[in-house]
Design an enzyme around this catalytic site. Structure first.
Site, PDB file in Angstrom:
ATOM      1  N   GLY A   1       0.826  -1.204   0.000  1.00  0.00           N
ATOM      2  CA  GLY A   1       0.000   0.000   0.000  1.00  0.00           C
ATOM      3  C   GLY A   1       0.854   1.246   0.000  1.00  0.00           C
TER       4      GLY A   1
ATOM      5  N   GLN B   1       2.883  10.053   0.840  1.00  0.00           N
ATOM      6  CA  GLN B   1       4.221   9.494   1.057  1.00  0.00           C
ATOM      7  C   GLN B   1       5.209   9.894  -0.033  1.00  0.00           C
ATOM      8  OE1 GLN B   1       2.329   5.406   1.816  1.00  0.00           O
ATOM      9  NE2 GLN B   1       4.270   5.258   2.901  1.00  0.00           N
TER      10      GLN B   1
ATOM     11  N   CYS C   1       5.546   0.120   7.038  1.00  0.00           N
ATOM     12  CA  CYS C   1       5.248   1.278   6.201  1.00  0.00           C
ATOM     13  C   CYS C   1       6.488   1.586   5.369  1.00  0.00           C
ATOM     14  CB  CYS C   1       4.893   2.471   7.092  1.00  0.00           C
ATOM     15  SG  CYS C   1       4.489   3.969   6.192  1.00  0.00           S
ATOM     16  N   LEU C   2       6.284   1.894   4.096  1.00  0.00           N
ATOM     17  CA  LEU C   2       7.427   2.250   3.245  1.00  0.00           C
ATOM     18  C   LEU C   2       8.107   3.529   3.730  1.00  0.00           C
ATOM     19  CD1 LEU C   2       5.900   1.277  -0.194  1.00  0.00           C
ATOM     20  CD2 LEU C   2       7.935   0.259   0.861  1.00  0.00           C
TER      21      LEU C   2
ATOM     22  N   HIS D   1      -4.699   2.073   7.267  1.00  0.00           N
ATOM     23  CA  HIS D   1      -3.330   2.584   7.377  1.00  0.00           C
ATOM     24  C   HIS D   1      -3.067   3.650   6.298  1.00  0.00           C
ATOM     25  CE1 HIS D   1       1.203   1.831   7.769  1.00  0.00           C
ATOM     26  NE2 HIS D   1       1.105   2.513   6.648  1.00  0.00           N
ATOM     27  N   GLU D   2      -3.467   3.361   5.050  1.00  0.00           N
ATOM     28  CA  GLU D   2      -3.218   4.314   3.945  1.00  0.00           C
ATOM     29  C   GLU D   2      -4.069   5.566   4.108  1.00  0.00           C
ATOM     30  OE1 GLU D   2      -0.649   3.800   2.409  1.00  0.00           O
ATOM     31  OE2 GLU D   2      -0.432   1.680   2.910  1.00  0.00           O
TER      32      GLU D   2
ATOM     33  N   HIS E   1      -2.538   8.108   6.338  1.00  0.00           N
ATOM     34  CA  HIS E   1      -1.517   8.960   5.691  1.00  0.00           C
ATOM     35  C   HIS E   1      -2.130  10.247   5.145  1.00  0.00           C
ATOM     36  CE1 HIS E   1       2.169   6.632   5.814  1.00  0.00           C
ATOM     37  NE2 HIS E   1       1.578   5.554   5.353  1.00  0.00           N
TER      38      HIS E   1
HETATM   39  C1  QAP Z   1       0.934  -0.750   4.950  1.00  0.00           C
HETATM   40  O1  QAP Z   1       3.061  -1.040   3.982  1.00  0.00           O
HETATM   41  C2  QAP Z   1       0.774  -1.979   5.803  1.00  0.00           C
HETATM   42  O2  QAP Z   1       9.687  -1.863   6.415  1.00  0.00           O
HETATM   43  C3  QAP Z   1       1.700  -0.940   3.660  1.00  0.00           C
HETATM   44  O3  QAP Z   1      11.671  -2.489   4.726  1.00  0.00           O
HETATM   45  C4  QAP Z   1       1.805  -2.911   5.956  1.00  0.00           C
HETATM   46  O4  QAP Z   1       3.629  -1.829   1.984  1.00  0.00           O
HETATM   47  C5  QAP Z   1      -0.401  -2.182   6.473  1.00  0.00           C
HETATM   48  C6  QAP Z   1       7.741  -2.268   3.349  1.00  0.00           C
HETATM   49  C7  QAP Z   1       1.623  -4.033   6.761  1.00  0.00           C
HETATM   50  C8  QAP Z   1      -0.576  -3.304   7.260  1.00  0.00           C
HETATM   51  C9  QAP Z   1       0.422  -4.231   7.400  1.00  0.00           C
HETATM   52  C10 QAP Z   1       8.071  -2.009   4.670  1.00  0.00           C
HETATM   53  C11 QAP Z   1       8.766  -2.584   2.480  1.00  0.00           C
HETATM   54  C12 QAP Z   1       6.363  -2.172   2.864  1.00  0.00           C
HETATM   55  C13 QAP Z   1       9.387  -2.111   5.114  1.00  0.00           C
HETATM   56  C14 QAP Z   1       3.962  -1.545   3.099  1.00  0.00           C
HETATM   57  C15 QAP Z   1      10.410  -2.432   4.238  1.00  0.00           C
HETATM   58  C16 QAP Z   1      10.088  -2.672   2.907  1.00  0.00           C
HETATM   59  C17 QAP Z   1       5.338  -1.692   3.609  1.00  0.00           C
HETATM   60 CO    CO Z   2       2.406   3.665   5.418  1.00  0.00          CO
END
Ligand code: QAP
Ligand code: CO
Length: 167
Positions: A46, A51, A91-92, A133-134, A137
């Protein structure tokens, strides 16, 4: 299309409240394409326009294994219901950290699609969590805001340190 730079916590620009999209025009279509390309190359599940420092109410998600099932939500409106569920969130904009966050299990969404057409949908499980979550943001809110001050401060310190090392 283009891969956009993702802002990292604690960048203050992540705290900006996003503006509604007035018209789903060619510029928004290009933004959606760029967000999806950025999401897929990360890779992530997401990404919100906030972001990438574009403060418009646009989010993209793709929870599919094959990364071939994008969901685009423009001007999303959420209604939450159901029991409380705890999920490890990442989170990215907070790379390398996953921590448990408690949210409502069920999300009811009204939004515009990539063509500007209104639609509604229901979500549970990881998709529900990810939509919440998104959408946070777009309000300038991050998952680390739900953590203890101690945990958030530790994450901030580590990220600032690794950002210094990158520069
Ligand atoms: C939000 O997050 C989310 O730490 C989206 O090193 C994630 O796509 C909501 C990512 C999990 C609920 C559960 C994170 C990639 C990606 C990192 C993502 C990383 C590389 C996160
Ligand atoms: Co995020």
């Amino acid at each position: 299309m283009a891969i956009l730079n993702i802002l990292k916590f604690p960048d203050p620009r992540l705290r900006t409240r996003a503006e509604p999209v007035a018209a789903v025009d060619a510029a928004i279509d290009r933004l959606v394409g760029d967000l999806l390309e950025t999401l897929y190359q990360a890779p992530g599940i997401g990404l919100a326009a906030s972001q990438v420092n574009v403060h418009k109410r646009v989010i993209v998600l793709d929870l599919s294994e094959a990364k071939d099932d994008p969901l685009v939500l423009i001007n999303p409106q959420l209604e939450l219901s159901g029991e409380l569920v705890e999920t490890d969130e990442g989170c990215l904009s907070v790379p390398g950290f996953y921590e448990p966050v408690t949210r409502r299990a069920h999300t009811s969404v009204k939004a515009l699609d990539r063509q500007g057409k209104p639609f509604s949908m229901q979500a549970d499980g990881l998709l529900s969590v990810c939509i919440q979550h998104e959408c946070d943001h777009l309000e300038g809110k991050l998952f680390v805001d739900y953590l203890s001050n101690l945990k958030r401060t530790r994450i901030q310190k580590k990220l600032l340190k690794s950002q210094r090392a990158d520069a």
